[in-house]
Design a protein around this motif. Structure first.
Motif, mmCIF file in Angstrom:
data_model
loop_
_atom_site.group_PDB
_atom_site.id
_atom_site.type_symbol
_atom_site.label_atom_id
_atom_site.label_comp_id
_atom_site.label_asym_id
_atom_site.label_seq_id
_atom_site.Cartn_x
_atom_site.Cartn_y
_atom_site.Cartn_z
ATOM 1 N N ARG A 230 0.856 -1.188 0.000
ATOM 2 C CA ARG A 230 0.000 0.000 0.000
ATOM 3 C C ARG A 230 0.888 1.233 0.000
ATOM 4 O O ARG A 230 1.751 1.387 0.867
ATOM 5 C CB ARG A 230 -0.893 0.014 1.234
ATOM 6 C CG ARG A 230 -1.902 1.169 1.272
ATOM 7 C CD ARG A 230 -2.621 1.204 2.610
ATOM 8 N NE ARG A 230 -3.720 2.155 2.572
ATOM 9 C CZ ARG A 230 -4.995 1.845 2.371
ATOM 10 N NH1 ARG A 230 -5.338 0.576 2.209
ATOM 11 N NH2 ARG A 230 -5.934 2.773 2.343
ATOM 12 N N GLY A 231 0.702 2.125 -0.969
ATOM 13 C CA GLY A 231 1.475 3.354 -0.995
ATOM 14 C C GLY A 231 1.956 3.719 -2.382
ATOM 15 O O GLY A 231 1.622 3.067 -3.375
ATOM 16 N N PRO A 232 2.759 4.776 -2.484
ATOM 17 C CA PRO A 232 3.239 5.261 -3.785
ATOM 18 C C PRO A 232 4.136 4.229 -4.473
ATOM 19 O O PRO A 232 4.902 3.506 -3.820
ATOM 20 C CB PRO A 232 4.039 6.519 -3.419
ATOM 21 C CG PRO A 232 3.569 6.902 -2.054
ATOM 22 C CD PRO A 232 3.199 5.637 -1.372
ATOM 23 N N TYR A 233 4.050 4.170 -5.783
ATOM 24 C CA TYR A 233 4.832 3.200 -6.543
ATOM 25 C C TYR A 233 6.352 3.328 -6.358
ATOM 26 O O TYR A 233 7.046 2.309 -6.281
ATOM 27 C CB TYR A 233 4.488 3.280 -8.033
ATOM 28 C CG TYR A 233 3.053 2.929 -8.357
ATOM 29 C CD1 TYR A 233 2.394 1.899 -7.689
ATOM 30 C CD2 TYR A 233 2.349 3.632 -9.333
ATOM 31 C CE1 TYR A 233 1.074 1.583 -7.982
ATOM 32 C CE2 TYR A 233 1.029 3.326 -9.634
ATOM 33 C CZ TYR A 233 0.393 2.291 -8.952
ATOM 34 O OH TYR A 233 -0.907 1.979 -9.246
ATOM 35 N N PRO A 234 6.920 4.537 -6.293
ATOM 36 C CA PRO A 234 8.380 4.614 -6.161
ATOM 37 C C PRO A 234 8.929 3.892 -4.932
ATOM 38 O O PRO A 234 10.056 3.404 -4.945
ATOM 39 C CB PRO A 234 8.653 6.122 -6.080
ATOM 40 C CG PRO A 234 7.499 6.752 -6.779
ATOM 41 C CD PRO A 234 6.330 5.882 -6.456
ATOM 42 N N ASN A 235 8.128 3.791 -3.875
ATOM 43 C CA ASN A 235 8.613 3.162 -2.647
ATOM 44 C C ASN A 235 8.440 1.661 -2.622
ATOM 45 O O ASN A 235 8.737 1.015 -1.610
ATOM 46 C CB ASN A 235 7.923 3.783 -1.442
ATOM 47 C CG ASN A 235 8.433 5.179 -1.178
ATOM 48 O OD1 ASN A 235 9.348 5.644 -1.853
ATOM 49 N ND2 ASN A 235 7.839 5.871 -0.233
ATOM 50 N N MET A 236 7.977 1.079 -3.726
ATOM 51 C CA MET A 236 7.859 -0.379 -3.774
ATOM 52 C C MET A 236 9.224 -1.052 -3.694
ATOM 53 O O MET A 236 9.322 -2.234 -3.378
ATOM 54 C CB MET A 236 7.121 -0.811 -5.041
ATOM 55 C CG MET A 236 5.657 -0.433 -5.020
ATOM 56 S SD MET A 236 4.760 -0.921 -6.507
ATOM 57 C CE MET A 236 4.528 -2.662 -6.210
ATOM 58 N N ARG A 237 10.289 -0.300 -3.950
ATOM 59 C CA ARG A 237 11.628 -0.871 -3.800
ATOM 60 C C ARG A 237 11.837 -1.386 -2.382
ATOM 61 O O ARG A 237 12.484 -2.411 -2.171
ATOM 62 C CB ARG A 237 12.688 0.179 -4.133
ATOM 63 C CG ARG A 237 12.849 0.490 -5.599
ATOM 64 C CD ARG A 237 14.107 1.306 -5.822
ATOM 65 N NE ARG A 237 14.339 1.577 -7.227
ATOM 66 C CZ ARG A 237 15.484 2.050 -7.694
ATOM 67 N NH1 ARG A 237 16.475 2.305 -6.866
ATOM 68 N NH2 ARG A 237 15.637 2.278 -8.987
ATOM 69 N N ASP A 238 11.311 -0.667 -1.403
ATOM 70 C CA ASP A 238 11.437 -1.103 -0.015
ATOM 71 C C ASP A 238 10.827 -2.493 0.161
ATOM 72 O O ASP A 238 11.405 -3.374 0.806
ATOM 73 C CB ASP A 238 10.728 -0.128 0.918
ATOM 74 C CG ASP A 238 11.336 1.268 0.895
ATOM 75 O OD1 ASP A 238 12.492 1.400 0.473
ATOM 76 O OD2 ASP A 238 10.641 2.216 1.301
ATOM 77 N N ALA A 239 9.619 -2.664 -0.394
ATOM 78 C CA ALA A 239 8.918 -3.939 -0.259
ATOM 79 C C ALA A 239 9.681 -5.065 -0.959
ATOM 80 O O ALA A 239 9.768 -6.186 -0.439
ATOM 81 C CB ALA A 239 7.506 -3.821 -0.825
ATOM 82 N N TYR A 240 10.216 -4.783 -2.131
ATOM 83 C CA TYR A 240 10.993 -5.803 -2.845
ATOM 84 C C TYR A 240 12.231 -6.207 -2.047
ATOM 85 O O TYR A 240 12.562 -7.394 -1.947
ATOM 86 C CB TYR A 240 11.407 -5.280 -4.221
ATOM 87 C CG TYR A 240 10.408 -5.561 -5.309
ATOM 88 C CD1 TYR A 240 10.427 -6.759 -6.005
ATOM 89 C CD2 TYR A 240 9.439 -4.618 -5.650
ATOM 90 C CE1 TYR A 240 9.505 -7.020 -7.009
ATOM 91 C CE2 TYR A 240 8.511 -4.867 -6.647
ATOM 92 C CZ TYR A 240 8.555 -6.072 -7.330
ATOM 93 O OH TYR A 240 7.631 -6.328 -8.316
ATOM 94 N N GLN A 241 12.938 -5.231 -1.497
ATOM 95 C CA GLN A 241 14.132 -5.537 -0.716
ATOM 96 C C GLN A 241 13.780 -6.422 0.488
ATOM 97 O O GLN A 241 14.494 -7.369 0.809
ATOM 98 C CB GLN A 241 14.788 -4.240 -0.233
ATOM 99 C CG GLN A 241 15.483 -3.453 -1.329
ATOM 100 C CD GLN A 241 16.700 -4.159 -1.874
ATOM 101 O OE1 GLN A 241 16.603 -4.927 -2.822
ATOM 102 N NE2 GLN A 241 17.850 -3.926 -1.260
ATOM 103 N N TRP A 242 12.682 -6.102 1.161
ATOM 104 C CA TRP A 242 12.260 -6.903 2.311
ATOM 105 C C TRP A 242 11.803 -8.295 1.891
ATOM 106 O O TRP A 242 12.121 -9.290 2.552
ATOM 107 C CB TRP A 242 11.143 -6.176 3.059
ATOM 108 C CG TRP A 242 10.650 -6.947 4.245
ATOM 109 C CD1 TRP A 242 11.179 -6.960 5.500
ATOM 110 C CD2 TRP A 242 9.536 -7.845 4.262
ATOM 111 N NE1 TRP A 242 10.466 -7.809 6.306
ATOM 112 C CE2 TRP A 242 9.445 -8.369 5.567
ATOM 113 C CE3 TRP A 242 8.617 -8.249 3.310
ATOM 114 C CZ2 TRP A 242 8.460 -9.275 5.947
ATOM 115 C CZ3 TRP A 242 7.630 -9.160 3.682
ATOM 116 C CH2 TRP A 242 7.548 -9.657 4.981
ATOM 117 N N LEU A 243 11.052 -8.375 0.781
ATOM 118 C CA LEU A 243 10.533 -9.664 0.316
ATOM 119 C C LEU A 243 11.671 -10.626 -0.010
ATOM 120 O O LEU A 243 11.654 -11.798 0.407
ATOM 121 C CB LEU A 243 9.648 -9.449 -0.916
ATOM 122 C CG LEU A 243 9.018 -10.701 -1.539
ATOM 123 C CD1 LEU A 243 8.075 -11.388 -0.555
ATOM 124 C CD2 LEU A 243 8.271 -10.328 -2.830
#
Length: 292
Positions: A230-243
């Protein structure tokens, strides 16, 4: 003897594709309806109605959304100044850019940057999501998709989506339950932006026939780890790094030889950036379900 003139048919797809390409290529420059009517080679009295009916938003809304989406990427992933970002995104000065950004994102560009970056150039802000993201492992049925390839920055895949949308609508394939999906083939940390490959497309109705330039491809058909973001697309990098760096390592699951893909559950055209919902699908080996 009089003759009836033959009707003159217009390929509206080609003309609107020219417009969307022009918008994406000239975001840093002034863009007005009269100029875009010339690019479309359509009557200035009607072309904007065609665009609005097909794309679901006005041209002004498209330009604003794309400029601010690009700006949010610069803020999250570069050390460019706010003034330089304003210039690159088509705003005459930092003040007008800041007003537009605050109206769209709810805070100033600098405040938005400070809550999403720790040390520029970009570094994961894991502390912003200390418990990670919700992930489920489930069997994902195969999804038949039609779309177009995209080469370059993943932040600019919107251009491929708009191209695919015009073709999809013109071929009568769009439905109320159509899903917006993208497949990302390369790691943006491992390759230069110019070499990144992805595909943007839409789910197909059963038995649908597809004409070029749309290309068919399949997603899913295997167990997947599904992360709800949930949130802005540019910050999906955070989710990928955690995943990849936390969840996958701790889970012990084996990966399938398939690229990751995303399913966009709402649209930036009518949803605030903070409320955007996306599912990230990480394909796993078939033993993933049995091992649970």
């Amino acid at each position: 003897m009089s003759t009836t003139p033959s009707p003159q048919w217009v390929d509206y797809r080609a003309q609107l594709l020219r417009v969307t390409a022009h918008i994406h290529d000239h975001l840093a420059e002034p863009l007005d309806l009269a100029e875009l009517a010339v690019v479309a080679d359509l009557s200035p009295f009607h072309w904007h109605r065609i665009y609005h009916a097909l794309m679901g938003e006005t041209v002004a809304a498209t330009v604003r959304r794309l400029r601010l989406h690009q700006a949010s990427g610069h803020l999250a992933q570069t050390a460019l100044t706010v003034t330089e970002i304003a210039r690159r995104c088509g705003y005459p000065n930092a003040q007008s850019f800041t007003r537009a950004f605050r109206q769209f994102f709810g805070e100033s560009p600098q405040a938005w940057r400070e809550t999403r970056t720790d040390d520029l150039p970009w570094r994961t802000a894991a502390a912003a999501q200390p418990d990670g993201w919700p992930v489920t492992v489930r069997q994902v049925p195969a999804i038949e998709v039609a779309g177009v390839p995209h080469r370059g920055s993943y932040m600019r895949i919107g251009r491929a989506f708009e191209t695919a949308q015009i073709q999809f609508a013109a071929q009568g394939l769009m439905r109320p339950d159509t899903r917006w999906l993208a497949q990302y083939l390369d790691d943006p940390f491992a390759y230069p932006e110019a070499q990144l490959s992805s595909r943007a497309g839409f789910s197909l109705p059963p038995g649908a026939e597809v004409a070029p330039p749309l290309q068919r491809f399949s997603l899913g058909g295997t167990p997947c780890a599904v992360l709800r973001y949930r949130g802005p697309y540019p910050n999906m990098r955070d989710a990928y790094q955690w995943l990849y760096g936390s969840w996958l390592i701790a889970s012990g699951h084996r990966l399938a030889d398939q690229p990751v893909f995303e399913d966009y559950l709402n649209s930036p055209r009518d949803t605030a950036p903070a409320d955007l919902l996306s599912d990230i699908y990480l394909p796993l080996a078939p033993s993933a379900i049995a091992a649970r």
